[in-house]
Design a protein around this motif. Structure first.
Motif, PDB file in Angstrom:
ATOM      1  N   TYR A 264       0.796  -1.232   0.000  1.00 17.89           N
ATOM      2  CA  TYR A 264       0.000   0.000   0.000  1.00 17.89           C
ATOM      3  C   TYR A 264       0.827   1.280   0.000  1.00 17.89           C
ATOM      4  O   TYR A 264       0.258   2.371  -0.006  1.00 17.89           O
ATOM      5  CB  TYR A 264      -0.955  -0.007   1.203  1.00 17.89           C
ATOM      6  CG  TYR A 264      -1.856  -1.207   1.211  1.00 17.89           C
ATOM      7  CD1 TYR A 264      -2.846  -1.365   0.253  1.00 17.89           C
ATOM      8  CD2 TYR A 264      -1.686  -2.213   2.166  1.00 17.89           C
ATOM      9  CE1 TYR A 264      -3.670  -2.480   0.240  1.00 17.89           C
ATOM     10  CE2 TYR A 264      -2.511  -3.345   2.164  1.00 17.89           C
ATOM     11  CZ  TYR A 264      -3.490  -3.471   1.195  1.00 17.89           C
ATOM     12  OH  TYR A 264      -4.301  -4.584   1.185  1.00 17.89           O
ATOM     13  N   PHE A 265       2.165   1.129  -0.002  1.00 20.84           N
ATOM     14  CA  PHE A 265       3.008   2.334   0.023  1.00 20.84           C
ATOM     15  C   PHE A 265       4.153   2.244  -0.988  1.00 20.84           C
ATOM     16  O   PHE A 265       4.234   3.045  -1.914  1.00 20.84           O
ATOM     17  CB  PHE A 265       3.542   2.562   1.436  1.00 20.84           C
ATOM     18  CG  PHE A 265       4.050   3.947   1.684  1.00 20.84           C
ATOM     19  CD1 PHE A 265       3.183   4.980   1.975  1.00 20.84           C
ATOM     20  CD2 PHE A 265       5.405   4.236   1.616  1.00 20.84           C
ATOM     21  CE1 PHE A 265       3.638   6.281   2.200  1.00 20.84           C
ATOM     22  CE2 PHE A 265       5.887   5.521   1.833  1.00 20.84           C
ATOM     23  CZ  PHE A 265       4.995   6.544   2.123  1.00 20.84           C
ATOM     24  N   ALA A 266       5.021   1.262  -0.830  1.00 22.37           N
ATOM     25  CA  ALA A 266       6.241   1.205  -1.639  1.00 22.37           C
ATOM     26  C   ALA A 266       5.964   0.876  -3.111  1.00 22.37           C
ATOM     27  O   ALA A 266       6.415   1.601  -4.015  1.00 22.37           O
ATOM     28  CB  ALA A 266       7.209   0.181  -1.038  1.00 22.37           C
ATOM     29  N   VAL A 267       5.239  -0.198  -3.353  1.00 30.12           N
ATOM     30  CA  VAL A 267       4.981  -0.614  -4.744  1.00 30.12           C
ATOM     31  C   VAL A 267       4.192   0.439  -5.521  1.00 30.12           C
ATOM     32  O   VAL A 267       4.542   0.761  -6.669  1.00 30.12           O
ATOM     33  CB  VAL A 267       4.273  -1.987  -4.773  1.00 30.12           C
ATOM     34  CG1 VAL A 267       3.721  -2.284  -6.174  1.00 30.12           C
ATOM     35  CG2 VAL A 267       5.240  -3.083  -4.337  1.00 30.12           C
ATOM     36  N   PRO A 268       3.121   1.019  -4.951  1.00 29.39           N
ATOM     37  CA  PRO A 268       2.398   2.070  -5.694  1.00 29.39           C
ATOM     38  C   PRO A 268       3.284   3.251  -6.067  1.00 29.39           C
ATOM     39  O   PRO A 268       3.163   3.793  -7.176  1.00 29.39           O
ATOM     40  CB  PRO A 268       1.288   2.489  -4.718  1.00 29.39           C
ATOM     41  CG  PRO A 268       1.080   1.302  -3.849  1.00 29.39           C
ATOM     42  CD  PRO A 268       2.426   0.674  -3.695  1.00 29.39           C
ATOM     43  N   ILE A 269       4.172   3.649  -5.156  1.00 27.10           N
ATOM     44  CA  ILE A 269       5.078   4.764  -5.468  1.00 27.10           C
ATOM     45  C   ILE A 269       6.024   4.368  -6.596  1.00 27.10           C
ATOM     46  O   ILE A 269       6.278   5.153  -7.528  1.00 27.10           O
ATOM     47  CB  ILE A 269       5.867   5.189  -4.214  1.00 27.10           C
ATOM     48  CG1 ILE A 269       4.935   5.845  -3.187  1.00 27.10           C
ATOM     49  CG2 ILE A 269       6.991   6.153  -4.584  1.00 27.10           C
ATOM     50  CD1 ILE A 269       5.598   6.197  -1.878  1.00 27.10           C
ATOM     51  N   LEU A 270       6.548   3.153  -6.525  1.00 27.44           N
ATOM     52  CA  LEU A 270       7.449   2.676  -7.586  1.00 27.44           C
ATOM     53  C   LEU A 270       6.742   2.683  -8.940  1.00 27.44           C
ATOM     54  O   LEU A 270       7.297   3.169  -9.942  1.00 27.44           O
ATOM     55  CB  LEU A 270       7.929   1.268  -7.241  1.00 27.44           C
ATOM     56  CG  LEU A 270       8.829   0.590  -8.289  1.00 27.44           C
ATOM     57  CD1 LEU A 270      10.144   1.340  -8.430  1.00 27.44           C
ATOM     58  CD2 LEU A 270       9.088  -0.872  -7.914  1.00 27.44           C
ATOM     59  N   LEU A 271       5.525   2.160  -8.973  1.00 24.54           N
ATOM     60  CA  LEU A 271       4.783   2.096 -10.241  1.00 24.54           C
ATOM     61  C   LEU A 271       4.403   3.486 -10.742  1.00 24.54           C
ATOM     62  O   LEU A 271       4.296   3.715 -11.953  1.00 24.54           O
ATOM     63  CB  LEU A 271       3.533   1.241 -10.066  1.00 24.54           C
ATOM     64  CG  LEU A 271       3.785  -0.251  -9.816  1.00 24.54           C
ATOM     65  CD1 LEU A 271       2.473  -0.999  -9.662  1.00 24.54           C
ATOM     66  CD2 LEU A 271       4.618  -0.865 -10.942  1.00 24.54           C
TER      67      LEU A 271
ATOM     68  N   LEU B 159       5.600   3.396 -14.520  1.00 25.83           N
ATOM     69  CA  LEU B 159       4.579   3.228 -15.560  1.00 25.83           C
ATOM     70  C   LEU B 159       4.321   4.526 -16.321  1.00 25.83           C
ATOM     71  O   LEU B 159       4.472   5.631 -15.786  1.00 25.83           O
ATOM     72  CB  LEU B 159       3.274   2.745 -14.930  1.00 25.83           C
ATOM     73  CG  LEU B 159       3.275   1.349 -14.293  1.00 25.83           C
ATOM     74  CD1 LEU B 159       1.912   1.069 -13.682  1.00 25.83           C
ATOM     75  CD2 LEU B 159       3.636   0.280 -15.316  1.00 25.83           C
ATOM     76  N   GLU B 160       3.880   4.354 -17.548  1.00 24.48           N
ATOM     77  CA  GLU B 160       3.377   5.494 -18.316  1.00 24.48           C
ATOM     78  C   GLU B 160       2.110   6.018 -17.645  1.00 24.48           C
ATOM     79  O   GLU B 160       1.369   5.231 -17.019  1.00 24.48           O
ATOM     80  CB  GLU B 160       3.068   5.060 -19.755  1.00 24.48           C
ATOM     81  CG  GLU B 160       4.278   4.695 -20.577  1.00 24.48           C
ATOM     82  CD  GLU B 160       5.170   5.888 -20.856  1.00 24.48           C
ATOM     83  OE1 GLU B 160       4.630   7.018 -20.973  1.00 24.48           O
ATOM     84  OE2 GLU B 160       6.396   5.717 -20.938  1.00 24.48           O
ATOM     85  N   PRO B 161       1.832   7.327 -17.731  1.00 21.46           N
ATOM     86  CA  PRO B 161       0.662   7.893 -17.038  1.00 21.46           C
ATOM     87  C   PRO B 161      -0.634   7.125 -17.291  1.00 21.46           C
ATOM     88  O   PRO B 161      -1.409   6.877 -16.358  1.00 21.46           O
ATOM     89  CB  PRO B 161       0.590   9.318 -17.590  1.00 21.46           C
ATOM     90  CG  PRO B 161       2.007   9.648 -17.922  1.00 21.46           C
ATOM     91  CD  PRO B 161       2.617   8.373 -18.415  1.00 21.46           C
ATOM     92  N   PHE B 162      -0.884   6.696 -18.549  1.00 27.72           N
ATOM     93  CA  PHE B 162      -2.125   5.986 -18.851  1.00 27.72           C
ATOM     94  C   PHE B 162      -2.201   4.663 -18.102  1.00 27.72           C
ATOM     95  O   PHE B 162      -3.242   4.305 -17.539  1.00 27.72           O
ATOM     96  CB  PHE B 162      -2.234   5.754 -20.362  1.00 27.72           C
ATOM     97  CG  PHE B 162      -3.438   4.944 -20.748  1.00 27.72           C
ATOM     98  CD1 PHE B 162      -4.713   5.507 -20.729  1.00 27.72           C
ATOM     99  CD2 PHE B 162      -3.301   3.602 -21.098  1.00 27.72           C
ATOM    100  CE1 PHE B 162      -5.824   4.757 -21.072  1.00 27.72           C
ATOM    101  CE2 PHE B 162      -4.410   2.849 -21.440  1.00 27.72           C
ATOM    102  CZ  PHE B 162      -5.677   3.424 -21.427  1.00 27.72           C
ATOM    103  N   TYR B 163      -1.098   3.920 -18.091  1.00 27.12           N
ATOM    104  CA  TYR B 163      -1.083   2.613 -17.415  1.00 27.12           C
ATOM    105  C   TYR B 163      -1.142   2.762 -15.899  1.00 27.12           C
ATOM    106  O   TYR B 163      -1.711   1.924 -15.200  1.00 27.12           O
ATOM    107  CB  TYR B 163       0.157   1.820 -17.833  1.00 27.12           C
ATOM    108  CG  TYR B 163       0.130   1.428 -19.286  1.00 27.12           C
ATOM    109  CD1 TYR B 163      -0.797   0.493 -19.751  1.00 27.12           C
ATOM    110  CD2 TYR B 163       1.004   2.020 -20.197  1.00 27.12           C
ATOM    111  CE1 TYR B 163      -0.831   0.146 -21.106  1.00 27.12           C
ATOM    112  CE2 TYR B 163       0.970   1.675 -21.543  1.00 27.12           C
ATOM    113  CZ  TYR B 163       0.044   0.738 -21.985  1.00 27.12           C
ATOM    114  OH  TYR B 163      -0.004   0.411 -23.307  1.00 27.12           O
ATOM    115  N   PHE B 164      -0.565   3.862 -15.398  1.00 23.36           N
ATOM    116  CA  PHE B 164      -0.674   4.084 -13.950  1.00 23.36           C
ATOM    117  C   PHE B 164      -2.124   4.367 -13.569  1.00 23.36           C
ATOM    118  O   PHE B 164      -2.583   3.924 -12.518  1.00 23.36           O
ATOM    119  CB  PHE B 164       0.216   5.246 -13.499  1.00 23.36           C
ATOM    120  CG  PHE B 164       0.075   5.535 -12.034  1.00 23.36           C
ATOM    121  CD1 PHE B 164       0.693   4.725 -11.086  1.00 23.36           C
ATOM    122  CD2 PHE B 164      -0.696   6.600 -11.584  1.00 23.36           C
ATOM    123  CE1 PHE B 164       0.546   4.972  -9.731  1.00 23.36           C
ATOM    124  CE2 PHE B 164      -0.848   6.857 -10.230  1.00 23.36           C
ATOM    125  CZ  PHE B 164      -0.227   6.045  -9.307  1.00 23.36           C
TER     126      PHE B 164
END
Length: 478
Positions: free
Chosen positions: A47-54, A58-63
């Motif tokens: 809920y913190f580290a992975v979302p920030i990494l992505l 990721l490209e804005p659309f994929y994020f």
């Protein structure tokens, strides 16, 4: 699309901030404890580290797809399943408001900046945390001064402060019930035992005409109890049983003992009461307990015990479960005597004591005998609860996460006692499942990973005539 991305970014940062302040609230707003002592690090990752990494990878659309379809859904479900969700206190509201303002301001600035790479996630979180900590420190000093002045205005107020590794809330509640028979008495609510909680309690809820104020003092590190003591300046400090509870914070039993003894630094001590587990020299102002305590009987109807007072063996009864409560009541009796109650008054009060909620509380419901000991988290107390259940003629069920903030050896000892006594063992949480399962017959064990399904588990695995012991209860972030 640009404005939708800004909206998404603000919502994303607020989610991260919500997770951050929730964790801080659980761990008493100590960032180092959130980082190094959190019991479920994979939550930090999910809920913190992975979302920030992505967010950066990721490209804005994929994020956007990841955020709205996966992360936001998972985050909302995670919040709904928490048995201790975020409490929207003034402090939390101020942090979230700061975070929203800073995030919005950064987004406005980024509209006119050539680049904002690397600042749009960490900067608002760090700034909001730092500003919030500074503001809360200023507010706290103001609240603390105000509370101190309020205490000084009541010049006749007698203050009792209680600390212990375990049992302090029970001592506080029993002492309140006894003393309130004769005095205008007030106690800190629930398990409030930090300097912040006590300051808030004094400012908001302590009646001006109180004669006796009873507070409990807890600690997670050395100096915590000293801070409470120098604020309250209790005339009657009490140290109950001391053991290895919270050993993970204090490292050694000596550190725990010395921290509990900080309560004796009160400058207004008239008389202190110290349990025999504390190795302290003899002082005129210190009275040790229990004195020649003899527990004559303990069963599902209560406890009967004898205690030597002024050279006379006095007989007492209390409708409480657990022989260890006789030790807690020794402190209550001695303080009540010191404050002017007679033996007869104390006996009458003890005979009418009500059990503390969730601490060896006997409940009869649906043809089942339930012992709610869910707020008891120390080894001696849990072993006593197990022992009480061993005398029950019928099927015995225990629901427990084991011991939290204790040693593996203590959990092994508890597991062996459980295995000898119970027919069905429902283990909750994940903290101690491995060690408990290794020392309990596997045919007896049912592991309940999701506490929200407790009711279904009870319906499926228990029946009329069972005794059910709820032994300790750890929130699902543990």
């Amino acid at each position: 699309m640009q404005y939708f991305n800004i909206f998404t970014h603000i919502v994303f940062i607020m989610c991260l901030g919500w997770y951050m302040i929730t964790s801080l609230q659980w761990y008493n707003y100590k960032l180092e404890r959130v980082i190094f002592k959190h019991h479920k690090y994979y939550w930090h990752i999910n809920y913190f580290a992975v979302p920030i990494l992505l967010y950066y990878v990721l490209e804005p659309f994929y994020f956007l797809i990841f955020f709205y379809i996966f992360y936001l859904t998972a985050f909302i479900l995670w919040n709904k399943k928490l048995d201790r969700p975020l409490v929207l206190t003034g402090r939390v509201k101020r942090f979230l408001a700061l975070l929203l303002f800073i995030t919005f301001a950064i987004n406005v600035l980024c509209l006119y900046a050539t680049t904002c790479e690397g600042v749009t996630v960490f900067v608002p979180l760090i700034l909001a945390y730092m500003v919030s900590m500074i503001l809360e420190k200023i507010f706290f000093l103001s609240y603390k001064h105000k509370a101190k002045q309020k205490l000084k205005l009541n010049s006749n107020l007698k203050i009792i402060a209680i600390t212990a590794s375990f049992g302090k809330t029970s001592i506080k509640n029993y002492m309140y019930q006894v003393l309130s028979k004769k005095f205008k008495t007030y106690k800190t609510p629930r398990s409030v035992n930090t300097i912040g909680g006590i300051v808030l309690d004094v400012n908001n809820d302590l009646p001006d005409d109180t004669e006796i104020y009873i507070a409990e003092a807890g600690a997670r590190e050395q100096g915590d109890i000293e801070e409470i003591t120098l604020f309250l300046e209790p005339q009657y400090p009490v140290i109950g049983s001391v053991g290895e509870q919270h050993i993970e914070y204090f490292k050694t039993l000596d550190n725990i003992i010395h921290t509990k003894m900080e309560i004796l630094k009160t400058p207004r001590m008239i008389k202190g009461f110290v349990h025999d587990t504390v190795p302290i020299l003899k002082y005129d102002k210190i009275e040790r307990f229990p004195k020649n305590l003899n527990i004559t009987m303990s069963n599902l109807d209560g406890i009967w015990f004898d205690l030597e007072i002024n050279g006379v063996q006095e007989h007492f009864h209390a409708p409480l479960l657990g022989s260890f409560n006789a030790i807690n009541l020794c402190a209550v009796i001695l303080v009540a005597l010191e404050l002017g109650m007679s033996i007869a008054e104390i006996k009458i009060a003890l005979d009418k004591l009500q059990p503390v909620e969730h601490r060896l509380q006997l409940i009869l419901a649906g043809g089942k005998t339930i012992i709610d000991d869910s707020f008891n988290g120390n080894l001696d107390g849990m072993l006593e609860a197990v022992n009480i259940c061993s005398n029950f003629q019928g099927r015995r069920v225990i629901i427990t996460p084991g011991l939290v903030e204790s040693t593996q050896e203590a959990n092994i000892q508890l597991a062996n006692a459980i295995d000898d006594t119970f027919d069905l063992v429902i283990l909750t949480g994940s903290l101690n499942v491995k060690v408990l399962s290794e020392h309990i017959n596997s045919n007896k064990v049912h592991i309940l990973k999701d506490k929200s399904k407790m009711q279904e588990a009870l319906i499926e695995h228990t029946k009329v005539g069972d005794l059910i012991l709820f032994a300790n209860d750890a929130p699902n972030f543990i």
